[in-house]
Design an enzyme around this catalytic site. Sequence first.
Site, short mmCIF file in Angstrom:
data_model
loop_
_atom_site.label_atom_id
_atom_site.label_comp_id
_atom_site.label_asym_id
_atom_site.label_seq_id
_atom_site.Cartn_x
_atom_site.Cartn_y
_atom_site.Cartn_z
N GLY A 217 88.48 14.72 41.29
CA GLY A 217 89.62 13.91 41.72
C GLY A 217 89.38 12.45 41.45
O GLY A 217 88.46 12.07 40.74
N ASN A 218 90.23 11.60 42.01
CA ASN A 218 90.04 10.15 41.86
C ASN A 218 90.50 9.45 43.14
O ASN A 218 90.98 10.10 44.07
CB ASN A 218 90.79 9.64 40.63
N ARG A 219 90.34 8.13 43.18
CA ARG A 219 90.50 7.40 44.44
C ARG A 219 91.93 6.96 44.73
O ARG A 219 92.18 6.26 45.71
CB ARG A 219 89.58 6.17 44.44
#
Length: 427
Positions: A217-219
Amino acid sequence: MSLGVGDLTGVRVLLGVTGGIAAYKAALVARLLVHAGATVDPVLTAGAERFIGPATFEGLTGRRVRTSVWEDIPGQTHVALGRAADVVLIYPATAHTIAKLAGGLADDLLTTTLLAATCPVVVCPAMHTEMWQHPATAANVATLVERGVRIVGPDDGTLMGGDVGAGRVSEPEDALAAVHAALAGRPDRAGGDLAGRTVVVTAGGTREPLDPVRYLGNRSTGKMGVAVAKVATARGATVHLVAANVALPTPDGVTRHDVTTALELRDAVLGLVDDADVIVKAAAVADFRPATVSGTKIKKADGIPTIELTRNPDVLAELGARRDGSAGGTPVGQPGSPLLVGFAAETDDPERHGRDKLARKGADLLVVNDVSRTDAGFATDTNSVIILGADGSRTEVPLATKEQVAGHILDEVVARLGDAGPTRAAR
Ligand code: CTP
């Protein structure tokens, strides 16, 4: 500068003026607001009255100027003014008034009224550079920003006594623009310059599963995309929010489509493209996904796994290619060829990478974000961006709330939709 939310007819602005040399400029602000159609209720602090008289504001606004909490006890001036205001603008705001607001103090009519007001508040600080940079002021400003107060300026320039530095009150036109932006977030200001348009906004970050419990995933939290959705609805658009793992509430009036992966996001966007006038791609879409997804949890007893990745489709580039017809798609200006706004999260030389990306993906606008900053980018309430246009335009938006940034992006969109002709509006 206009934020394109129409005039201020029917809007009640409480104009708080506090004691600084810049108080004289508040007269220009009052005049701009009145010209825009607003009803302006000026409230002057005792300090302001030493710099500029009530008669000036009475003459400009045609309204009674209030200066004291003791004037009309039965009428509860502070409660009445606070409730009636659609927006409060404090111009200029001294360090002392900012400190009182941050602390919730109420020792004069302006600060008392502020406690009774639930509407958006815009604050334009003005003070000497040392006072602006003092940690106490910085902390007070941060508290106000956290509470949703919009801080505009201060600018750099000549200060009282001939000193030069940060602390000069922002220009009256910038204060007016901030009032427009503050109102743009209100659902009852619909019927604006995006009325009749359909806007699709992607927000959040995709998650690419590795096994039933893990993902890449990412932030991204979705704050920027949600702000665009909220402001676009307030400006009259029909808005679809394609939300990739967004934990935020859906703004009133917005239709939400929840997705998890890049492939799901692509399907959702392609399902909406034919009806869209504008697509704003604020979501952080994973460029790669695991080539195979384990049906069962990967166990550490089985050793360190090697994860092979495969490319995800670039949804924005795909939409861009459809538009220029190179993928056998629809040429610009036809149904199914919406105005495309991309985002670029960059950590080095943001503008150069942004220009490259704009050209490569065939977008009309690209919003470049320097995510290496701590006050902008992921999970923050503020952002500072550069909006690049395929036509060569460049608009710098200094640190502002994400809703204000959304207002600027949509200004650029509205300016370009005008060129797109009646094709979409007529549908
Ligand atoms: N984007 C997309 N599909 C992807 C990747 C990105 O639609 N698979 C969109 C994003 O929503 C954003 C824009 O493209 O609007 C730029 O995203 P970014 O991650 O900055 O671009 P990349 O092409 O992935 O470039 P980089 O090599 O910097 O990761």
